[in-house]
Design an enzyme around this catalytic site. Structure first.
Site, PDB file in Angstrom:
ATOM      1  N   LEU A 127       1.111  -1.279   0.056  1.00 16.15           N
ATOM      2  CA  LEU A 127      -0.009  -0.190   0.079  1.00 16.15           C
ATOM      3  C   LEU A 127       0.971   1.268  -0.194  1.00 16.15           C
ATOM      4  CD1 LEU A 127      -2.956   1.071   0.124  1.00 16.15           C
ATOM      5  CD2 LEU A 127      -2.574   1.135   2.621  1.00 16.15           C
ATOM      6  N   ASP A 128       0.567   2.207  -0.869  1.00 22.30           N
ATOM      7  CA  ASP A 128       1.310   3.370  -1.063  1.00 22.30           C
ATOM      8  C   ASP A 128       2.736   3.301  -1.143  1.00 22.30           C
ATOM      9  OD1 ASP A 128      -1.120   4.677  -0.803  1.00 22.30           O
ATOM     10  OD2 ASP A 128      -0.893   4.852   1.380  1.00 22.30           O
ATOM     11  N   GLU A 129       3.104   2.097  -1.788  1.00 19.38           N
ATOM     12  CA  GLU A 129       4.428   1.985  -1.942  1.00 19.38           C
ATOM     13  C   GLU A 129       4.921   1.914  -3.436  1.00 19.38           C
ATOM     14  OE1 GLU A 129       7.236   1.779  -0.047  1.00 19.38           O
ATOM     15  OE2 GLU A 129       6.682   1.400   1.956  1.00 19.38           O
TER      16      GLU A 129
END
Lengths: 290, 290, 290, 290
Positions: free
Chosen positions: A231-233
């Site tokens: 997530l969000d990476e």
């Protein structure tokens, strides 16, 4: 140059070695193609080569894509190249996912409506009804698939069905507030762009503007990135930012951030469509236009 | 790639026609040169082609500049190319002219002293004594040639003598508050960079910050440009800007502008030295680095 | 207004309640003081009031600081105000700590030398010899106190001695690459400013540009903050940023970041000296000047 | 503070003299009003004082506007103040004029629709039919009054009729490509905002992006200003800018400029409505929010 012919973009990437540029440019020259813009970059730490060329065939004849691809495929084989030929006039099929916030969707639909975003928007999918009329005014089918903890996999199947039926080539998460499953992330790897409302890697996860407020930062931002199962990476495409100060409570940061989120997402999509973005080792090479 | 060899920059410009890129890249390939970065641009309104290539010769042999130049000269002849080969490690001889303001000079000398500005500063010339100690601390000869209406041509002769003696290749006007004569502008055409403290073409001439104050603008800026005999009309290389508001009186604009002037001038010089700037029809093509 | 008299800054902060502005402005009016600029802010989430006033006494008499302080102290007592009166011409005693990087030090010394940073620099302290000549050219005492794991507390005692001897009122860490002890952080709380070379809270700790490179971010930045015992967690004063792309290796990010670090640190110091910064709950209220 | 009551903005301006702040703040205090934000500025070159206060009455009683105005009017009389009391929840009546470009209109209507632009849009007036459906989707009356050299005065009479009928308080020229007559400019002085697509005073008049292209500038911008009878010379409220380079032909500058035009106009309107803008001597004082 006679620019009446179609314009094309050739992008390629391969391990670094001598002759990488030449194999591209010589073939173009021999094929009677005029190069209007070329950018190449050699990542010396990763020993990886990237090139993007805009060109048009000279003369009055029709460009033979099939012959070009076959010819270039043979030439480039020795370089272990990943490459792609794109007609500049091609508009990829796109599906946009949203929740309740409409600032990114509104911005994308405006650009689309005014022919400033060369895509073919096939559908808008949401887990809420709120944005139906906005989509409909633009004559775009709107699918509302509500989601709950129990129905998540079922909802994703519905989403996937729309993506399949529409021939979706690029999935845009325009402030879609749900996390995609690992398998869906995997399947849409390199083909799904998300906008996160912080300067990643700062303030991952939920409520980044509240995190930013608590931290007392003096600038906030937005990050457009390819979706990955972390997530969000995912690989960052572009980032935007805005100055703020102590008078901005979380609700004000949310409001102020909307413009920069919309602009940042639109820019990332533009770069993606124009084939300016290369992915390698979870990072991007972007031949951006200032 | 073996990067232990010298790195070179090849820049070229010519009328647009097919094969312009190929004639460059094929020759580099055949000469065993690896391209680490390439940018080309075709100005379709002016039918003019521009290219900049960074490359290094592969292998352990010494790069033969003379042979390269002869070979490329023959190859490119048919394209009517203006071209230049630059050793990336070459540091051009530079002379800086100043009056009393020292912010640009200080900035340039700092970058020079810390090896962040790859030039060889041969002299600082001023019409005032004020900045002598600054130059001297950096071990740079300082020439003070006062100027008056009567002595202008004589003073320019003195300046020219220093430029000649030092083998000056780039003349930098770092807030030199005198106008160069037409003949001097002519002679240093394409080889002299000036910083003007406004966003040209706005606020030409004297006291631009006072003009900006009177006008009530909400942002001010600086413009680095090649010197031409039309005052403040030379080809623009780069521009910078800063937000201001009603609390800025002229003296405050002057103070605030210093940082942006220094940064903008340094950036322009860096671009010039790295051969990122092309001149055509009184405008520039700049393959800038974001 | 007659501006020939000294100018003063009055700053105050207290719990929110009615009359907070009035108690300040009425006293100033009754004391014959003309307000040239006033900013107040009420933090409605924390119920805290902040005010900053620039004023000058009218007329030809000398301003009686002592009487002012006594008078205002009595008036403001009922509001539980923390307040401070500052003569605008007062230049606080400052000590700067550095290691080997000189870009921030050079920038501060330049501003100091040209009377654009109204401080009295008493000393430069370093754990290395490298920057001695730079300090000396500016006639500022330079103390080199090397540091090792064993001598850390002893070295801090030496530093503290210089701070004591010089009457230091503001300690500036201008890329000082050592961590201060908790007790030192405690003692210099609210009186020590550090520049960190990332957009905090992103990339805390060592080698932030390498972290940024690994992450593939598209903009880098710098954060000026008050020092606290939590490393890189102190209250943020101001932040700056610059765009970067894939062509920036860690060494290039380091080089590019220098300008923004120096500008951000200088801005924070300016704000601190001009009493624009208030600290509350580990965050700042900054009445910045755009 | 009890913020459930209405919030008000008091703005005032008068010649500089002692007591200007006090007459405002003392009255507010005595009226039981809590100040949540205050900004004042004294223009020392023009000897003019400006103040803006946000406040709310404490307690549960209803705020008596009439009494407040009468009381403050008497108090402030001695200072020759121009002042205004504004209910923060008041939404001024607005008419928007456009031609064919829709980017500014679309942006304003989006903010309006999502309650981020606190105005009451009474009508959209155009000299073309093109943008009717956009206005209609937002349920806003659209008037198309074509214009020709012969019918100009007649067309302005039609426009004025709509402005009168709608009780228009702010006229917004959102890329309206016609010049208003002197008498109309006069009548709407201080109450009409225009967006010009350049960094004024650079590139006044027609086709500023073409002018910018011909000049080879490296940044373009937009200026929001009050309309005056001197074309593109009215007092500047705010300006925005964007970087460009040699790859931007006029058509690309036009496209790129749209975002910054829309943002700059929206910001100016927001400032105007929030009573952050003061006009004096053809310039503005703007208590902007960073």
């Amino acid at each position: 140059m006679n620019q009446s012919n179609s314009n094309y973009i050739l992008t390629a990437s391969c391990p670094s070695r001598i002759g990488t540029v030449d194999v591209v440019t010589r073939f173009l020259c021999e094929s009677g193609c005029y190069i209007s813009e070329l950018n190449s970059f050699d990542d010396e730490l990763n020993q990886r080569f990237f090139i993007r060329v805009e060109f048009a065939q000279e003369g009055s004849g029709k460009f033979d894509e099939k012959a070009f691809k076959q010819g270039f495929g043979e030439r480039s084989k020795a370089f272990d190249m990943e490459w792609e030929l794109t007609d500049k006039s091609y508009r990829p099929s796109v599906v946009i996912m949203v929740s309740k916030y409409d600032h990114c969707l509104n911005d994308l639909l405006y650009r689309y409506r005014t022919h400033n975003l060369p895509v073919d928007i096939k559908a808008v999918i949401s887990n809420h009804e709120d944005l139906r009329s906005l989509a409909q005014w633009h004559d775009i089918p709107y699918h509302c698939f509500p989601i709950s903890h129990e129905t998540k996999s079922q909802q994703e199947a519905q989403v996937q069905q729309v993506l399949d039926d529409s021939g979706c080539e690029l999935l845009i998460l325009a402030r879609y507030m749900q996390v995609l499953s690992d398998s869906m992330c995997e399947q849409w790897s390199r083909k799904a762009i998300n906008i996160h409302h912080s300067l990643l890697p700062g303030f991952k996860g939920a409520k980044p503007y509240h995190q930013a407020y608590d931290k007392g930062v003096k600038l906030v931002g937005a990050t457009a990135h390819y979706v990955s199962s972390d997530l969000d990476e995912g690989p960052i495409i572009t980032q935007g930012m805005a100055n703020v100060n102590h008078t901005y409570y979380p609700k004000d940061l949310i409001k102020k951030g909307k413009d920069i989120e919309a602009l940042t997402l639109a820019k990332a999509i533009q770069y993606h469509i124009e084939k300016r973005v290369f992915l390698f080792n979870d990072k991007t090479v972007v031949f951006e236009r200032s």
